[in-house]
Design a protein around this motif. Sequence first.
Motif, mmCIF file in Angstrom:
data_model
loop_
_atom_site.group_PDB
_atom_site.id
_atom_site.type_symbol
_atom_site.label_atom_id
_atom_site.label_comp_id
_atom_site.label_asym_id
_atom_site.label_seq_id
_atom_site.Cartn_x
_atom_site.Cartn_y
_atom_site.Cartn_z
ATOM 1 N N LEU A 12 -3.946 -2.841 -5.806
ATOM 2 C CA LEU A 12 -4.755 -4.060 -5.940
ATOM 3 C C LEU A 12 -4.104 -5.231 -5.213
ATOM 4 O O LEU A 12 -4.793 -6.044 -4.587
ATOM 5 C CB LEU A 12 -4.975 -4.404 -7.416
ATOM 6 C CG LEU A 12 -5.952 -3.506 -8.171
ATOM 7 C CD1 LEU A 12 -5.966 -3.854 -9.651
ATOM 8 C CD2 LEU A 12 -7.344 -3.615 -7.588
ATOM 9 N N LEU A 13 -2.774 -5.311 -5.277
ATOM 10 C CA LEU A 13 -2.055 -6.347 -4.540
ATOM 11 C C LEU A 13 -2.258 -6.175 -3.036
ATOM 12 O O LEU A 13 -2.466 -7.155 -2.311
ATOM 13 C CB LEU A 13 -0.566 -6.318 -4.881
ATOM 14 C CG LEU A 13 0.304 -7.330 -4.142
ATOM 15 C CD1 LEU A 13 -0.073 -8.748 -4.548
ATOM 16 C CD2 LEU A 13 1.768 -7.048 -4.401
ATOM 17 N N ALA A 14 -2.221 -4.938 -2.549
ATOM 18 C CA ALA A 14 -2.446 -4.674 -1.119
ATOM 19 C C ALA A 14 -3.850 -5.110 -0.715
ATOM 20 O O ALA A 14 -4.038 -5.707 0.353
ATOM 21 C CB ALA A 14 -2.235 -3.194 -0.818
ATOM 22 N N LEU A 61 4.161 5.561 -5.565
ATOM 23 C CA LEU A 61 4.178 5.530 -7.024
ATOM 24 C C LEU A 61 3.054 6.373 -7.612
ATOM 25 O O LEU A 61 3.224 6.980 -8.679
ATOM 26 C CB LEU A 61 4.076 4.090 -7.526
ATOM 27 C CG LEU A 61 5.330 3.237 -7.380
ATOM 28 C CD1 LEU A 61 5.043 1.799 -7.778
ATOM 29 C CD2 LEU A 61 6.467 3.801 -8.214
ATOM 30 N N LEU A 62 1.937 6.412 -6.945
ATOM 31 C CA LEU A 62 0.817 7.243 -7.404
ATOM 32 C C LEU A 62 1.197 8.713 -7.341
ATOM 33 O O LEU A 62 0.863 9.490 -8.246
ATOM 34 C CB LEU A 62 -0.421 6.955 -6.553
ATOM 35 C CG LEU A 62 -1.768 7.405 -7.092
ATOM 36 C CD1 LEU A 62 -2.045 6.728 -8.428
ATOM 37 C CD2 LEU A 62 -2.859 7.076 -6.107
ATOM 38 N N MET A 63 1.922 9.097 -6.297
ATOM 39 C CA MET A 63 2.367 10.493 -6.169
ATOM 40 C C MET A 63 3.448 10.827 -7.205
ATOM 41 O O MET A 63 3.622 11.981 -7.565
ATOM 42 C CB MET A 63 2.882 10.738 -4.750
ATOM 43 C CG MET A 63 1.771 10.683 -3.705
ATOM 44 S SD MET A 63 2.334 10.653 -2.002
ATOM 45 C CE MET A 63 3.266 12.148 -1.880
ATOM 46 N N ALA A 64 4.168 9.802 -7.682
ATOM 47 C CA ALA A 64 5.218 10.016 -8.681
ATOM 48 C C ALA A 64 4.679 9.847 -10.098
ATOM 49 O O ALA A 64 5.456 9.707 -11.050
ATOM 50 C CB ALA A 64 6.371 9.051 -8.431
ATOM 51 N N ASN A 65 3.376 9.848 -10.261
ATOM 52 C CA ASN A 65 2.698 9.733 -11.557
ATOM 53 C C ASN A 65 2.998 8.421 -12.288
ATOM 54 O O ASN A 65 3.010 8.372 -13.500
ATOM 55 C CB ASN A 65 3.029 10.933 -12.454
ATOM 56 C CG ASN A 65 2.412 12.202 -11.918
ATOM 57 O OD1 ASN A 65 1.348 12.169 -11.318
ATOM 58 N ND2 ASN A 65 3.089 13.317 -12.131
ATOM 59 N N SER A 104 1.662 1.142 -12.344
ATOM 60 C CA SER A 104 2.320 0.373 -11.288
ATOM 61 C C SER A 104 1.643 0.608 -9.944
ATOM 62 O O SER A 104 1.517 -0.319 -9.135
ATOM 63 C CB SER A 104 3.796 0.772 -11.192
ATOM 64 O OG SER A 104 4.448 0.541 -12.408
ATOM 65 N N ALA A 105 1.220 1.834 -9.704
ATOM 66 C CA ALA A 105 0.567 2.161 -8.434
ATOM 67 C C ALA A 105 -0.743 1.400 -8.283
ATOM 68 O O ALA A 105 -1.030 0.842 -7.219
ATOM 69 C CB ALA A 105 0.320 3.661 -8.345
ATOM 70 N N ILE A 106 -1.526 1.350 -9.350
ATOM 71 C CA ILE A 106 -2.810 0.642 -9.292
ATOM 72 C C ILE A 106 -2.582 -0.847 -9.068
ATOM 73 O O ILE A 106 -3.294 -1.485 -8.288
ATOM 74 C CB ILE A 106 -3.637 0.914 -10.566
ATOM 75 C CG1 ILE A 106 -4.103 2.373 -10.557
ATOM 76 C CG2 ILE A 106 -4.820 -0.036 -10.664
ATOM 77 C CD1 ILE A 106 -4.773 2.821 -11.822
ATOM 78 N N PHE A 123 0.836 -1.203 0.000
ATOM 79 C CA PHE A 123 0.000 0.000 0.000
ATOM 80 C C PHE A 123 0.871 1.252 0.000
ATOM 81 O O PHE A 123 0.619 2.199 -0.768
ATOM 82 C CB PHE A 123 -0.929 -0.011 1.219
ATOM 83 C CG PHE A 123 -1.837 1.174 1.286
ATOM 84 C CD1 PHE A 123 -2.960 1.242 0.472
ATOM 85 C CD2 PHE A 123 -1.570 2.226 2.150
ATOM 86 C CE1 PHE A 123 -3.793 2.338 0.525
ATOM 87 C CE2 PHE A 123 -2.404 3.324 2.203
ATOM 88 C CZ PHE A 123 -3.521 3.391 1.389
ATOM 89 N N THR A 124 1.907 1.277 0.835
ATOM 90 C CA THR A 124 2.779 2.448 0.932
ATOM 91 C C THR A 124 3.505 2.710 -0.390
ATOM 92 O O THR A 124 3.534 3.839 -0.882
ATOM 93 C CB THR A 124 3.801 2.260 2.067
ATOM 94 O OG1 THR A 124 3.096 2.023 3.282
ATOM 95 C CG2 THR A 124 4.685 3.475 2.221
ATOM 96 N N VAL A 125 4.074 1.667 -0.974
ATOM 97 C CA VAL A 125 4.782 1.829 -2.249
ATOM 98 C C VAL A 125 3.794 2.224 -3.343
ATOM 99 O O VAL A 125 4.113 3.051 -4.212
ATOM 100 C CB VAL A 125 5.559 0.547 -2.611
ATOM 101 C CG1 VAL A 125 6.147 0.628 -3.998
ATOM 102 C CG2 VAL A 125 6.650 0.293 -1.587
ATOM 103 N N GLY A 126 2.597 1.679 -3.309
ATOM 104 C CA GLY A 126 1.579 2.055 -4.285
ATOM 105 C C GLY A 126 1.217 3.524 -4.196
ATOM 106 O O GLY A 126 1.088 4.215 -5.222
ATOM 107 N N ILE A 127 1.076 4.039 -2.992
ATOM 108 C CA ILE A 127 0.768 5.471 -2.809
ATOM 109 C C ILE A 127 1.941 6.326 -3.279
ATOM 110 O O ILE A 127 1.750 7.362 -3.937
ATOM 111 C CB ILE A 127 0.421 5.770 -1.329
ATOM 112 C CG1 ILE A 127 -0.895 5.082 -0.945
ATOM 113 C CG2 ILE A 127 0.344 7.263 -1.063
ATOM 114 C CD1 ILE A 127 -2.113 5.580 -1.686
#
Length: 175
Positions: free
Chosen positions: A135-137, A121-125, A129-131, A115-119
């Motif tokens: 979904l994995l989380a 990556l989401l902030m880094a556009n 990969s973030a989604i 979840f943390t890495v996904g967030i």
Amino acid sequence: MDDSNPYAPPKAEVGIVKHGDCVRDGKLVVIPAGSDLPSRCIVCNAPVTASIKEIKLYWHSPWLYLLILLNILIFIIVGFVVRKSVKVSPGLCATHSTERKRRILMLSAAGGAAFTVGILLLMANESTSAIMLLLLAFLILVVGVLVSRKVYASRITKEYARLGGCKEPFLASLE
């Protein structure tokens, strides 16, 4: 003259567990109403020395899931109204209790990391990969819930409750 001490603590039997006539039905345990599981490990059938926490299990008919096709809110409301419940005390020995806690901790850490890495990556556009990581989380969360349960209700009526999740050594002792 009365010899009773008004300041003495009350004398009552505490911690009485309602052991009943549990029987095996294939891979399920059938518990009559008002009864409970024996105070043995539901995995290896070893005696349980620690206190056993009572849990409340809920069940509703699987046909109720058809209401999801109509509306999820209707399913939730009807599910809360028609569900049945039972209180049981499934025991785990020290070894299996520690193993269960370790599994829960590892899945929580993995889900939190995903979840943390996904967030991040989401902030880094990096949306794709973030989604995938989010979904994995979510998947790890679902697996964690399924792994953390000791027993589950297969059916609950006014007369009995059918429970699954007990392992073969425990089931063999109920025959």
